[in-house]
Design an enzyme around this catalytic site. Structure first.
Site, PDB file in Angstrom:
ATOM      1  N   GLY A 192      81.504 -58.726 -52.337  1.00  0.00           N
ATOM      2  CA  GLY A 192      81.324 -60.181 -52.475  1.00  0.00           C
ATOM      3  C   GLY A 192      80.669 -60.675 -51.211  1.00  0.00           C
ATOM      4  O   GLY A 192      80.019 -61.790 -51.048  1.00  0.00           O
ATOM      5  N   LYS A 222      78.874 -51.578 -42.681  1.00  0.00           N
ATOM      6  CA  LYS A 222      79.051 -52.632 -43.680  1.00  0.00           C
ATOM      7  C   LYS A 222      78.237 -54.056 -43.072  1.00  0.00           C
ATOM      8  O   LYS A 222      78.364 -54.071 -41.752  1.00  0.00           O
ATOM      9  CB  LYS A 222      80.423 -53.059 -44.022  1.00  0.00           C
ATOM     10  CG  LYS A 222      80.412 -54.214 -44.839  1.00  0.00           C
ATOM     11  CD  LYS A 222      82.157 -54.310 -45.211  1.00  0.00           C
ATOM     12  CE  LYS A 222      82.222 -55.406 -46.342  1.00  0.00           C
ATOM     13  NZ  LYS A 222      83.821 -55.437 -46.927  1.00  0.00           N
ATOM     14  N   ASP A 239      93.976 -56.801 -51.661  1.00  0.00           N
ATOM     15  CA  ASP A 239      93.118 -56.251 -52.601  1.00  0.00           C
ATOM     16  C   ASP A 239      93.363 -54.800 -52.920  1.00  0.00           C
ATOM     17  O   ASP A 239      92.169 -53.988 -52.818  1.00  0.00           O
ATOM     18  CB  ASP A 239      91.748 -56.742 -52.190  1.00  0.00           C
ATOM     19  CG  ASP A 239      90.791 -56.549 -53.173  1.00  0.00           C
ATOM     20  OD1 ASP A 239      91.157 -56.943 -54.313  1.00  0.00           O
ATOM     21  OD2 ASP A 239      89.650 -56.345 -52.948  1.00  0.00           O
TER      22      ASP A 239
END
Length: 843
Positions: free
Chosen positions: A88, A109, A202
């Site tokens: 996302g 990342k 999550d």
């Protein structure tokens, strides 16, 4: 054109639009009910959506570089090899170290350039900050962080070459125990994050990769939430409130409903993950539901046990027993408070299962199912359920805060089981269709706790102690004493032993059994000497004891010596209110009023304006203002107290009677005896209905009414209620109690005043005998007054030289001993009456 309903097409489009492009074809192919025309129609919609998106909003931002554009690019000491995936917020790339002579693969990342808004940057910075805090073998290590030339932030992390945990257990064909041991490693990592005050939020298979060594690695803290207000320089509320991040199939109900995000969210997600490892499917299958349907099921539908889901799907082939069903389903309960208290407790229950021991989930299941029963039958059991909820929440909260071992957690569930068994007996069907009163519920709980042969000593003490505390708070010290009378502190844990001793000492003091209370207080002071906080609570009770036996200066000195910071807020309230009482008796009423005002302000801020604690303190403040002569201020406060009593309780409650007693004090000082009597005539029936006639509060209201009748000149009525008050006092207090001495003295003084010495002697004879039997009573102000009243009435009925001499000596002793203003006034009255008989105090 296909005949597939439009709603089905729309729902499928919504689901597919949420998926990455690479997964859409497989998902669409799995929909066996679709015709070829419908498939093409949905594919066209997806294509149009992509084209439309790039033509509007997405054209306004910089396009994301393709994965090929990143290949070979150097970031710090690393060179990017390939893209591992997109999420996302950004992309994750595999990279290799190119300097330092060390071979090392890492994951980098990077936030996507088109996502560089303030909220997304804040979230990514938060993730980097969180990962820097966590050092655990099952959580990849943060190696480096920084920003690219265009401002895009990045994080370099340990690379995990693994596969999602659900796929791993299938491919490795792990048996049940191996799956559970692997899952326990995940629990350990999540529990570690929780101990560092971080909630993952999550947890799902794609975020739990199993490496070549068979070790699970917990990834992606991108939507994690710290339980502190800030982590480093990152404001958590700003980064967490702006967006609603969740994975639909693994999110807890409160994540859908906007409830507080706590560690219970991760307990729920771990339950979903455990369900998948056992059954081979999620509790609610995402592929068969629209997002809206999935949300509704998560919020309102109880999932099938994983054993049943496994049999239906023919997925895992494991033999899942009832214990594992119950453990998994406990994680998946709708309300956070119904789940495991912590991930550690979940892990402990799984370890108990693996060791062949009884599991907590089995014992707690009755309580949960019974709670659902109460929800379905709310009208019939509301009052009883509320009472037991108070008991259960107080007992279990204290228990869980103070105890941590598996054995003690079993004790907590043992208590909940007994309380829920009691709740069953409060079902209207078993009570003849009527609602049980709170007192009846308390009595049933206490009786069941005493009678249960399997209840441990710790659980029995906790339950009966909780009942006794509530009884004591409601003004039933005798019931409180009965509840804990048979409990022994021997063998209890130190903290629980201390609580039980404190409760017993307070109960005895409330019953004016001062010597018994004194012994326990001395014991508590000695045992708590090494613990400053426990010692402060015992010192407060020690000061209260001194105040109750009339040693006010000593009590005030002890109160002022206690360090307030060592007390809990409610205990500090008690200290200040006790100090206010001592100041009033010490003829410093203005200081006492300031103390009560401070307590009221603190309680309103802490508990709310309508809390029972505020009601009681406000009531005391109104009386003290009236005592100090400010009747207007007292009247204003009285109206507030009365309104609060009617709003929060009822006009038939004991609390409403307490509120009316403030009006009695004010009207008596105004000498409006008719109004004061009117209030008392309302108070007494309420109290008798609520607590029974044989109760200290009823006795004191009889005494109040008698004194008002006496002061207003209605002497026969006064005598009637002095006698009633003394009769109730004889049944309420033991012979060594100073309260009983007070009632006997009051009745004897009145009967002597109206020249009814025969009835006065009935009281004084019993009083003098009590003084001889219990020498400690001689320390009270009332004892010399009792002696002189006895001598006066004896001489009045039989005037002789011996009686005359006894009376003269008694008058002198009474004058010398009287300290309290009311006692001095009563002694002066006897001196005047004796002078009318020609008898003066001895020289």
């Amino acid at each position: 054109m296909s005949e597939t309903p439009f709603r089905r097409i729309r729902d499928l489009f919504d689901q597919l639009a949420e998926l990455p492009a690479a997964e859409r074809a497989g998902y669409l192919a799995a929909q066996a009910d679709l015709g070829e025309g419908t498939r093409r129609q949905i594919e066209d919609l997806l294509l149009a959506d992509a084209q439309l998106g790039s033509a509007t909003a997405r054209a306004a931002v910089r396009p994301a570089p393709s994965s090929e554009a990143w290949t070979g690019r150097r970031i710090g000491a690393f060179r990017i090899s390939r893209e591992l995936g997109r999420g996302g917020m950004g992309s994750v790339f595999l990279a290799e170290r190119v300097d330092g002579g060390v071979t090392q693969q890492v994951a980098i990342k990077i936030v996507r350039p088109e996502m560089l808004d303030a909220a997304t940057l804040a979230r990514f910075r938060l993730e980097r900050q969180l990962l820097a805090l966590l050092q655990h073998p099952n959580i990849p290590t943060m190696l480096d962080l920084g920003e690219l030339d265009d401002g895009s932030p990045y994080a370099v992390m340990e690379y995990v070459d693994g596969i999602p945990i659900d796929r791993y257990v299938r491919e490795q064909q792990l048996d049940l125990k191996a799956r559970l041991r692997l899952f326990l490693l995940v629990c350990a990592a999540v529990a570690y994050a929780h101990r560092n005050l971080i909630v993952h939020r999550d947890l799902k298979p794609s975020n739990v990769l199993v490496d070549a060594a068979g070790q699970p690695q917990l990834l992606d803290f991108g939507i994690a939430k710290p339980l502190l207000a800030q982590v480093g320089a990152v404001d958590v509320e700003e980064t967490g409130a702006a967006q609603r991040f969740l994975s639909l199939s693994h999110a807890a109900p409160e994540q859908f409903s906007g409830g507080p995000i706590t560690t219970a969210c991760d307990v729920y997600s771990l339950g979903v993950l455990l369900y998948e490892l056992l059954a081979g499917t999620t509790p609610f299958r995402r592929e068969a539901l629209t997002p809206a349907q999935l949300e509704q099921q998560t919020l309102h539908v109880d999932p099938a046990p994983p054993s049943r889901a496994a049999a239906a799907a023919d997925g895992s082939g494991l033999r899942i027993g009832q214990d594992l069903d119950l453990i998994t389903l406990r994680c998946l309960r709708k309300q956070p408070v119904d789940r495991y208290v912590s991930v550690d407790q979940l892990a402990e229950d799984l370890q108990r299962y693996l060791a062949g021991h009884p599991v907590l989930a089995r014992r707690g299941n009755l309580a949960y199912r019974l709670g659902r029963f109460v929800t379905r039958h709310r009208t019939g059991v509301t009052a009883a359920a509320a009472v037991l909820a108070l008991l259960l929440s107080g007992a279990l909260l204290l228990w869980r805060q103070q105890q941590a071992t598996a054995r003690q957690q079993l004790r907590a569930d043992e208590m909940s089981g007994l309380l829920m068994d009691t709740l069953l007996s409060v079902d209207p069907d078993s009570a003849g269709g009527r609602d049980l009163s709170a007192r009846e519920v308390f009595e049933r709980v206490a009786a069941q706790a005493k009678a249960s042969p399997d209840l441990s000593a710790e659980s029995r003490a906790r339950i009966l102690g909780t009942v006794a505390q509530i009884d004591l708070g409601l003004g039933y010290p005798t019931l409180a004493e009965n509840a804990v009378a048979g409990l022994s502190p021997q063998g209890l844990e130190p903290l629980q032993r201390n609580e039980l001793l404190l409760l017993k000492a307070r109960t005895l003091l409330a019953m004016s059994r001062n010597e018994e209370s004194r012994r326990l207080i001395d014991q508590g002071l000695a045992e708590s000497a090494g613990d400053a906080r426990r010692s402060a609570v015992w010192k407060l009770l020690d000061a209260s004891h001194d105040y109750h036996i009339g040693h006010v200066p000593q009590a005030l000195q002890k109160i002022d010596a206690i360090t307030p910071d060592l007390l809990e807020p409610a205990q500090e309230d008690q200290r200040r209110l006790l100090r206010a009482d001592a100041l009033r008796v010490s003829y410093r009423p203005e200081e006492g009023i300031k103390e009560i005002e401070a307590v009221v302000a603190a309680q309103r801020a802490r508990l709310g304006a309508d809390s029972p604690a505020v009601f009681q303190s406000l009531q005391k403040l109104a009386i003290r203002e009236a005592d100090a002569g400010d009747l207007e201020r007292g009247e204003t406060l009285f109206k507030d107290v009365l309104a609060l009593a009617e709003k929060s309780f009822s006009r038939t409650s004991a609390r409403y009677a307490e509120a009316l007693s403030v009006g009695v004090s004010i009207e008596t000082r105004r000498r409006n005896f008719a109004k004061a009597t009117e209030y008392l005539q309302q108070i007494i029936p309420i109290l008798i209905d609520q607590v029974g006639e044989v109760h200290p509060r009823v006795a004191y209201q009889y005494l109040n009414l008698a004194s008002i009748y006496e002061e207003s000149g209605q002497l026969p009525k006064a005598g009637e209620y002095y006698a009633k008050g003394a009769a109730v006092a004889e049944r309420v207090w033991l012979g060594d109690d100073t309260n009983l001495l007070l009632f006997r003295v009051a009745a004897a003084s009145h009967f002597a005043l109206v020249d009814d010495c025969a009835r006065a002697l009935e009281q004084t004879t019993r009083g003098v005998q009590a003084n001889l039997t219990y020498p400690e009573l001689l320390q009270s102000d009332g004892a010399p007054l009792m002696e002189v009243l006895h001598a006066y009435c004896g001489y009045r009925l039989k005037p002789d030289p011996a009686g005359r001499s006894t009376l003269a000596r008694g008058l002198k002793r009474a004058q010398e001993a009287a300290q309290d203003a009311s006692v001095k006034q009563a002694v002066a009255q006897v001196v005047r009456q004796a002078a009318a008989l020609g008898v003066q105090p001895a020289e």
